[in-house]
Design a protein around this motif. Structure first.
Motif, PDB file in Angstrom:
ATOM      1  N   VAL A 105       0.933  -1.042  -0.173  1.00 47.08           N
ATOM      2  CA  VAL A 105       0.022   0.025   0.107  1.00 47.08           C
ATOM      3  C   VAL A 105       0.813   1.217  -0.209  1.00 47.08           C
ATOM      4  CG1 VAL A 105      -1.743   1.289   1.213  1.00 47.08           C
ATOM      5  CG2 VAL A 105      -1.942  -1.231   1.417  1.00 47.08           C
ATOM      6  N   LYS A 106       0.584   2.121  -1.027  1.00 45.89           N
ATOM      7  CA  LYS A 106       1.297   3.390  -0.847  1.00 45.89           C
ATOM      8  C   LYS A 106       0.145   4.591  -0.663  1.00 45.89           C
ATOM      9  CE  LYS A 106       4.523   6.356  -3.350  1.00 45.89           C
ATOM     10  NZ  LYS A 106       5.317   6.562  -2.305  1.00 45.89           N
ATOM     11  N   LEU A 107       0.131   5.176   0.535  1.00 42.03           N
ATOM     12  CA  LEU A 107      -0.617   6.303   0.842  1.00 42.03           C
ATOM     13  C   LEU A 107      -0.028   7.548   0.097  1.00 42.03           C
ATOM     14  CD1 LEU A 107      -1.624   5.817   4.454  1.00 42.03           C
ATOM     15  CD2 LEU A 107      -2.874   5.098   2.327  1.00 42.03           C
ATOM     16  N   ASP A 165      -8.087  -1.349   3.015  1.00 40.74           N
ATOM     17  CA  ASP A 165      -9.129  -2.477   3.079  1.00 40.74           C
ATOM     18  C   ASP A 165      -9.591  -2.395   4.894  1.00 40.74           C
ATOM     19  OD1 ASP A 165     -10.843  -4.465   2.362  1.00 40.74           O
ATOM     20  OD2 ASP A 165      -9.434  -5.814   2.913  1.00 40.74           O
ATOM     21  N   LYS A 179      -7.453   1.818   0.524  1.00 40.47           N
ATOM     22  CA  LYS A 179      -6.264   1.459   0.206  1.00 40.47           C
ATOM     23  C   LYS A 179      -5.894   0.324   1.230  1.00 40.47           C
ATOM     24  CE  LYS A 179      -4.305   5.279  -2.514  1.00 40.47           C
ATOM     25  NZ  LYS A 179      -3.392   6.292  -2.485  1.00 40.47           N
ATOM     26  N   ALA A 209     -10.375   7.433   0.720  1.00 39.29           N
ATOM     27  CA  ALA A 209      -9.156   6.699  -0.133  1.00 39.29           C
ATOM     28  C   ALA A 209      -8.305   6.043   0.992  1.00 39.29           C
ATOM     29  CB  ALA A 209      -8.575   7.939  -0.783  1.00 39.29           C
ATOM     30  N   GLU A 242      -3.217  11.972   2.152  1.00 41.49           N
ATOM     31  CA  GLU A 242      -3.866  10.669   2.655  1.00 41.49           C
ATOM     32  C   GLU A 242      -2.988  10.426   4.257  1.00 41.49           C
ATOM     33  OE1 GLU A 242      -5.190   8.834  -1.257  1.00 41.49           O
ATOM     34  OE2 GLU A 242      -3.714   7.937  -0.059  1.00 41.49           O
TER      35      GLU A 242
END
Length: 283
Positions: free
Chosen positions: A220-222, A265, A263, A259, A226
């Motif tokens: 995951v890349k925020l 979940d 990402k 968002a 975010e």
């Protein structure tokens, strides 16, 4: 005093003085911070004599003293004949052979912390571009000082070379420091400073990690925003409080949170924070 992950004040000053000479093209530059009520010059580049070494400038005296007190730049195209300043430091300045001298204060949170100077050995026009450049160097230095002070205040000068376990109250302090660092970073234009801030953010995340909870690997890349919004949510802030803190619209905050949750979940912001921390995305 040492602050983990950041250069010392003397190192920052030396770098700023070097940048001032290089970016303005003026052959000599020097500067110092306020110590015991006066500005002590401790960094010099391009000098031809030792006259500037150990110079201590009192408030409101000389060109730099006026810049310090007035918190605005001062210029003397012909230092020797200038009638707008006292000439307490002629022996040092004229002894070095300086004719044109520009002094710009380093102002942190509305308080003058020091003065940077650049000069030449002949009468030299000092245009708007040179003034803007000198002001930017002083502003960048002030930003780095502000970062050091904030980190020192919040970390209580944590200097351990490797991450150590911290108690609950200290962990919350570090998490607040993380959020504040990200706010500061958003206002910084210099890529080098931002990289150093990013490295320090990673150090804070490591310091707050719970050793009893296994790390979770997530692909995951925020985005930066975010991460900012989720970090604020982790402190218990409402959407309205986050919006005010980050100067965003409340609807925009909600969109960033959704968002991030998608990402990660996660069905709730709390669950998103927990997963982000386990993945090392938040402290």
């Amino acid at each position: 005093m040492a602050v983990p992950g950041l250069a010392s004040e003397d190192e920052l000053l030396a770098r700023a003085v070097g940048d001032l000479a290089a970016r303005t093209g003026f052959p000599v530059a020097f500067g110092g911070f306020e110590r015991a009520g006066a500005v002590a010059v401790t960094s010099i580049v391009g000098n031809r004599t030792s006259r500037l070494t150990g110079l201590v400038v009192e408030p409101d005296r000389g060109l730099g003293g006026r810049a310090f007190v007035e918190r605005r730049p001062r210029l003397a195209i012909d230092y020797r004949s200038s009638r707008n300043i006292t000439h307490d430091y002629d022996r040092a300045v004229l002894g070095e052979g300086i004719s044109t001298l520009f002094a710009v204060p380093v102002v942190v949170a509305g308080k003058a912390r020091g003065v940077l100077y650049c000069g030449s050995w002949m009468k030299t026009p000092f245009g708007e571009q040179s003034a803007r450049t000198a002001l930017q160097v002083a502003t960048d230095l002030a930003t780095e000082l502000r970062v050091r002070e904030e980190v020192g205040r919040r970390l209580h000068i944590v200097a351990a070379p490797i991450p150590l376990p911290v108690d609950v109250s200290a962990r919350e302090e570090l998490r607040e420091a993380y959020v504040e660092l990200r706010r500061i970073s958003a206002d910084v234009a210099d890529d080098g400073i931002r990289r150093r801030l990013s490295a320090l953010e990673g150090r804070l995340a490591a310091l707050t990690r719970d050793r009893d909870t296994p790390a979770e690997k997530l692909d995951v890349k925020l985005s930066p925003r975010e991460t900012d919004v989720l970090a604020c949510a982790a402190l218990g802030q409402t959407n309205a409080e986050i919006a005010e803190s980050l100067a965003l619209r409340e609807g925009t905050v909600k969109s960033y949170l959704q968002a991030a949750m998608a990402k990660l979940d996660a069905s709730t912001r709390h669950a998103a924070v927990v997963k982000a921390r386990r993945a090392g995305l938040l402290p």
